[in-house]
Scaffold this motif. Structure first.
Motif, PDB file in Angstrom:
ATOM      1  N   THR A 211       0.722  -1.189  -0.149  1.00 54.10           N
ATOM      2  CA  THR A 211       0.151   0.081   0.152  1.00 54.10           C
ATOM      3  C   THR A 211       0.872   1.274  -0.048  1.00 54.10           C
ATOM      4  N   GLY A 212       0.193   2.496  -0.649  1.00 55.87           N
ATOM      5  CA  GLY A 212       1.105   3.577  -0.368  1.00 55.87           C
ATOM      6  C   GLY A 212       1.025   4.221   1.221  1.00 55.87           C
ATOM      7  N   VAL A 213       1.617   5.049   1.121  1.00 53.75           N
ATOM      8  CA  VAL A 213       1.799   5.826   2.679  1.00 53.75           C
ATOM      9  C   VAL A 213       1.471   7.192   2.546  1.00 53.75           C
ATOM     10  N   CYS A 214       0.414   7.492   3.493  1.00 51.72           N
ATOM     11  CA  CYS A 214      -0.054   9.034   3.397  1.00 51.72           C
ATOM     12  C   CYS A 214       0.025   9.487   4.990  1.00 51.72           C
ATOM     13  N   VAL A 215      -0.015  10.683   5.112  1.00 44.87           N
ATOM     14  CA  VAL A 215      -0.278  11.466   6.375  1.00 44.87           C
ATOM     15  C   VAL A 215      -1.438  12.233   6.292  1.00 44.87           C
ATOM     16  N   ILE A 216      -2.342  11.917   7.254  1.00 51.13           N
ATOM     17  CA  ILE A 216      -3.375  12.680   7.229  1.00 51.13           C
ATOM     18  C   ILE A 216      -3.340  14.056   8.089  1.00 51.13           C
ATOM     19  N   THR A 217      -3.572  15.154   7.836  1.00 50.60           N
ATOM     20  CA  THR A 217      -3.347  16.331   8.746  1.00 50.60           C
ATOM     21  C   THR A 217      -4.466  17.001   8.783  1.00 50.60           C
ATOM     22  N   ALA A 218      -4.434  17.802   9.933  1.00 54.25           N
ATOM     23  CA  ALA A 218      -5.785  18.828  10.205  1.00 54.25           C
ATOM     24  C   ALA A 218      -5.070  19.729  11.449  1.00 54.25           C
ATOM     25  N   LEU A 219      -5.594  20.829  11.809  1.00 48.33           N
ATOM     26  CA  LEU A 219      -5.257  21.594  12.950  1.00 48.33           C
ATOM     27  C   LEU A 219      -6.450  21.235  14.084  1.00 48.33           C
ATOM     28  N   ASP A 220      -5.727  21.398  15.157  1.00 49.34           N
ATOM     29  CA  ASP A 220      -6.527  20.930  16.449  1.00 49.34           C
ATOM     30  C   ASP A 220      -6.196  22.120  17.478  1.00 49.34           C
TER      31      ASP A 220
ATOM     32  N   VAL B 278      -1.372   6.519   7.525  1.00 50.20           N
ATOM     33  CA  VAL B 278      -2.313   5.582   6.936  1.00 50.20           C
ATOM     34  C   VAL B 278      -1.602   4.912   5.859  1.00 50.20           C
ATOM     35  N   GLY B 279      -2.005   3.676   5.733  1.00 54.90           N
ATOM     36  CA  GLY B 279      -1.948   2.996   4.308  1.00 54.90           C
ATOM     37  C   GLY B 279      -2.992   2.546   3.791  1.00 54.90           C
ATOM     38  N   SER B 280      -4.168   3.024   4.008  1.00 53.79           N
ATOM     39  CA  SER B 280      -5.623   2.498   3.503  1.00 53.79           C
ATOM     40  C   SER B 280      -6.204   3.952   2.612  1.00 53.79           C
ATOM     41  N   PHE B 281      -5.359   4.643   2.061  1.00 52.90           N
ATOM     42  CA  PHE B 281      -6.032   5.623   1.335  1.00 52.90           C
ATOM     43  C   PHE B 281      -6.362   5.153   0.124  1.00 52.90           C
ATOM     44  N   THR B 282      -7.697   5.731  -0.441  1.00 49.54           N
ATOM     45  CA  THR B 282      -7.829   5.192  -2.040  1.00 49.54           C
ATOM     46  C   THR B 282      -8.783   6.300  -2.645  1.00 49.54           C
ATOM     47  N   SER B 283      -8.683   6.397  -3.859  1.00 49.73           N
ATOM     48  CA  SER B 283      -9.587   7.378  -4.552  1.00 49.73           C
ATOM     49  C   SER B 283     -10.903   6.403  -4.654  1.00 49.73           C
ATOM     50  N   VAL B 284     -12.234   7.305  -4.552  1.00 49.13           N
ATOM     51  CA  VAL B 284     -13.454   6.691  -4.614  1.00 49.13           C
ATOM     52  C   VAL B 284     -14.434   6.880  -5.387  1.00 49.13           C
TER      53      VAL B 284
ATOM     54  N   GLY C  82     -10.921   8.233   0.154  1.00 48.22           N
ATOM     55  CA  GLY C  82     -11.355   7.595   1.592  1.00 48.22           C
ATOM     56  C   GLY C  82      -9.974   6.858   2.061  1.00 48.22           C
ATOM     57  N   PHE C  83     -10.206   6.806   3.538  1.00 46.43           N
ATOM     58  CA  PHE C  83      -9.021   5.851   4.494  1.00 46.43           C
ATOM     59  C   PHE C  83      -9.871   5.436   5.477  1.00 46.43           C
ATOM     60  N   PHE C  84      -9.091   4.770   6.235  1.00 46.27           N
ATOM     61  CA  PHE C  84      -9.781   3.787   7.384  1.00 46.27           C
ATOM     62  C   PHE C  84      -9.074   3.812   8.549  1.00 46.27           C
ATOM     63  N   PRO C  85      -9.242   4.831   9.499  1.00 42.90           N
ATOM     64  CA  PRO C  85      -8.613   4.895  10.799  1.00 42.90           C
ATOM     65  C   PRO C  85      -9.162   4.020  11.800  1.00 42.90           C
TER      66      PRO C  85
ATOM     67  N   HIS D 159     -12.148  18.968   8.223  1.00 35.66           N
ATOM     68  CA  HIS D 159     -11.665  18.805   7.099  1.00 35.66           C
ATOM     69  C   HIS D 159     -10.223  18.440   7.295  1.00 35.66           C
ATOM     70  N   PHE D 160      -9.578  17.702   6.315  1.00 38.43           N
ATOM     71  CA  PHE D 160      -8.082  17.204   6.525  1.00 38.43           C
ATOM     72  C   PHE D 160      -7.319  17.312   5.277  1.00 38.43           C
ATOM     73  N   CYS D 161      -6.077  16.933   5.189  1.00 42.73           N
ATOM     74  CA  CYS D 161      -5.176  17.118   4.224  1.00 42.73           C
ATOM     75  C   CYS D 161      -4.594  15.631   4.163  1.00 42.73           C
ATOM     76  N   VAL D 162      -4.574  15.081   2.851  1.00 39.67           N
ATOM     77  CA  VAL D 162      -3.994  13.885   2.658  1.00 39.67           C
ATOM     78  C   VAL D 162      -2.542  14.186   2.037  1.00 39.67           C
ATOM     79  N   ASN D 163      -1.376  14.020   2.595  1.00 37.66           N
ATOM     80  CA  ASN D 163      -0.120  14.033   2.387  1.00 37.66           C
ATOM     81  C   ASN D 163       0.472  12.824   1.677  1.00 37.66           C
ATOM     82  N   VAL D 164       0.455  12.670   0.543  1.00 34.38           N
ATOM     83  CA  VAL D 164       1.258  11.398  -0.099  1.00 34.38           C
ATOM     84  C   VAL D 164       2.724  11.397   0.036  1.00 34.38           C
ATOM     85  N   MET D 165       3.150  10.337   0.844  1.00 34.03           N
ATOM     86  CA  MET D 165       4.744  10.392   1.321  1.00 34.03           C
ATOM     87  C   MET D 165       5.662  10.025   0.176  1.00 34.03           C
ATOM     88  N   ALA D 166       6.619  10.445   0.014  1.00 29.80           N
ATOM     89  CA  ALA D 166       7.677   9.952  -0.870  1.00 29.80           C
ATOM     90  C   ALA D 166       8.568   9.070  -0.177  1.00 29.80           C
ATOM     91  N   SER D 167       9.164   8.228  -0.895  1.00 30.33           N
ATOM     92  CA  SER D 167      10.069   7.102  -0.293  1.00 30.33           C
ATOM     93  C   SER D 167      11.306   7.614   0.672  1.00 30.33           C
TER      94      SER D 167
END
Length: 163
Positions: free
Chosen positions: A20-29, A38-44, A52-55, A70-78
């Motif tokens: 799976t690809g690796v993403c970091v889901i971010t928001a401000l708190d 997450v490794g469960s990110f997908t286009s829907v 979508g993703f599955f926390p 709201h959130f940002c999906v950051n697609v991680m590089a190797s």
């Protein structure tokens, strides 16, 4: 129809064979970055544009992200292993050394990620011991062309073409 009992360790082992690809889901708190790997990110869906993703339900970061709405999906590089490690830290150590900018949608966008996909929360559905989160895409961009970070058999790595 009888239900079959599936051993959790065997389930993880077999499903771990699928990379799976690796993403970091971010928001401000309350003005501070919240995030989770997450490794469960997908286009829907294309219409409307949904991702979508599955926390995990036991995640302490997901409620902060959900609260933001709201959130940002950051697609991680190797080469972004240190970013993932920092985001998985607990408490005040989370995000230490992680460079990010705040977008027009008030979301942390991690520097040098491959892509950033900003979303508003569309729906959250129960899915066993996880949540299925859908986000409606507000803005997206490819930041750089590079190899993605992959997760496979419990390890992080990258793509290697063998043709």
């Amino acid at each position: 129809m009888s239900e079959t009992t599936i051993d959790a360790a065997e389930f993880r082992k077999v499903l771990g064979t699928y990379p799976t690809g690796v993403c970091v889901i971010t928001a401000l708190d309350e003005g501070k970055p919240a995030g989770m790997v997450v490794g469960s990110f997908t286009s829907v869906s294309l219409d409307p544009p949904l991702v979508g993703f599955f926390p995990d339900k036991s995640s302490t970061s997901w409620p902060l992200i959900e609260k933001a709405g709201h959130f940002c999906v950051n697609v991680m590089a190797s080469d972004q292993g240190p970013v993932c490690k920092a985001v998985t830290a607990k408490g005040e150590a989370k995000f230490v050394g992680v460079e990010y900018a705040i977008s027009d949608h008030d979301l942390p966008v991690i520097a040098d990620s491959i892509a950033a996909i900003e979303c508003k929360l569309y729906s959250v559905t129960e899915a066993g011991d996880h949540w299925f989160v859908l986000g409606q895409v507000l803005r997206m961009e490819t930041v750089r062309e590079d190899e993605p970070m992959l997760f496979h058999r419990g390890r992080y790595g990258s793509f290697a073409e063998k043709m």
